[in-house]
Design an enzyme around this catalytic site. Structure first.
Site, short mmCIF file in Angstrom:
data_model
loop_
_atom_site.label_atom_id
_atom_site.label_comp_id
_atom_site.label_asym_id
_atom_site.label_seq_id
_atom_site.Cartn_x
_atom_site.Cartn_y
_atom_site.Cartn_z
N ASP A 8 -0.67 -22.52 50.52
CA ASP A 8 -0.60 -21.80 49.37
C ASP A 8 0.70 -22.36 48.61
OD1 ASP A 8 -0.90 -19.54 47.64
OD2 ASP A 8 0.82 -18.75 48.68
N ASP A 10 2.51 -20.10 45.44
CA ASP A 10 3.61 -19.13 45.09
C ASP A 10 3.80 -18.25 46.22
OD1 ASP A 10 3.76 -19.49 41.97
OD2 ASP A 10 1.50 -19.47 42.43
N ASP A 167 1.43 -17.10 52.49
CA ASP A 167 2.57 -15.70 52.49
C ASP A 167 2.05 -14.46 52.68
OD1 ASP A 167 3.46 -14.78 49.46
OD2 ASP A 167 2.39 -16.61 49.79
#
Length: 222
Positions: A8, A10, A167
């Site tokens: 991922d 961001d 995250d």
């Protein structure tokens, strides 16, 4: 075949909320909207730009559909595509990517951020050299947590075993839906407790990631 490590973006490789925050405020200001807090914007991040702008519009009492809403989304995207000045890499990211690449691991990106600003920010930090495959939030008709973008990235990297690194709850759900190991970076944008999220392992320091990848790969090997 060495595993593909798909990231991922961001909240995982970069802290981009400051630029997203500034871009949203700039786009919404002409409509008389009060400025947003970082906490508000960070809470809206994760499911792509259309969802971000819809939720921000709801929070400020602006239309969430129709021509005015479409124009606001387009204005945000135009601003955000060139917004990298406030974004930072998380500590140790570049060293970790160099180590993984040095050991022959195939690296890719799977993000819900639109493809144009994704490529722009990767180039800004010189990270584009690590990622021959980049899947953005507008690359397919669906976004994470649908597993299709992640599986598309895996196919484009040549198939074989894969580990997803992210995250957030969206990333955890994506990995679960794709039935792949998930390494959870705990310093990003998750909204709830770690123990309530699907994960194979957690880490809070990117310098430990190559060893963690090696351990997970070894445990998954037949």
């Amino acid at each position: 075949m060495p595993p593909a490590i798909i990231f991922d973006l961001d909240g995982t490789l970069i802290d981009s909320v400051p630029d997203i925050h500034a871009s949203v405020d700039q786009a919404f200001a002409p409509y008389g909207a009060a400025p947003f807090s970082r906490a508000e914007i960070q809470h809206f991040v994760g499911r792509g730009a259309p969802n971000l702008i819809q939720r921000a519009s709801e929070a400020r009492g602006l239309p969430t559909e129709g021509p005015d809403h479409d124009r606001l989304l387009a204005e945000f995207l135009a601003i955000y595509e060139g917004a990298q000045a406030l974004t930072t890499l998380y500590p140790g990211v570049e060293t970790a990517l160099e180590t993984l690449q040095h050991h022959g691991l195939r690296l890719g990106i799977c993000t819900n951020k639109p493809l144009a600003p994704t490529r722009a920010v990767l180039a800004h930090f010189g990270l584009d050299r690590f990622f021959p495959v980049v899947i953005g939030g507008d690359s397919l008709a669906v976004k994470k947590p649908d597993p299709a973008p992640l599986l598309k990235a895996m196919v484009r990297l040549g198939g074989g075993p894969m580990i997803f690194v992210g995250d957030s709850e969206v990333d955890a759900e994506t990995a679960k839906n794709a039935e792949v190991p998930f390494l959870l970076y705990t310093e990003g944008y998750r909204k709830g407790p770690v123990d309530q999220m699907y994960h194979t392992a957690t880490f809070d320091d990117f310098l430990t990631l190559p060893r963690l990848v090696a351990a997970v790969s070894a445990s998954a090997a037949p």
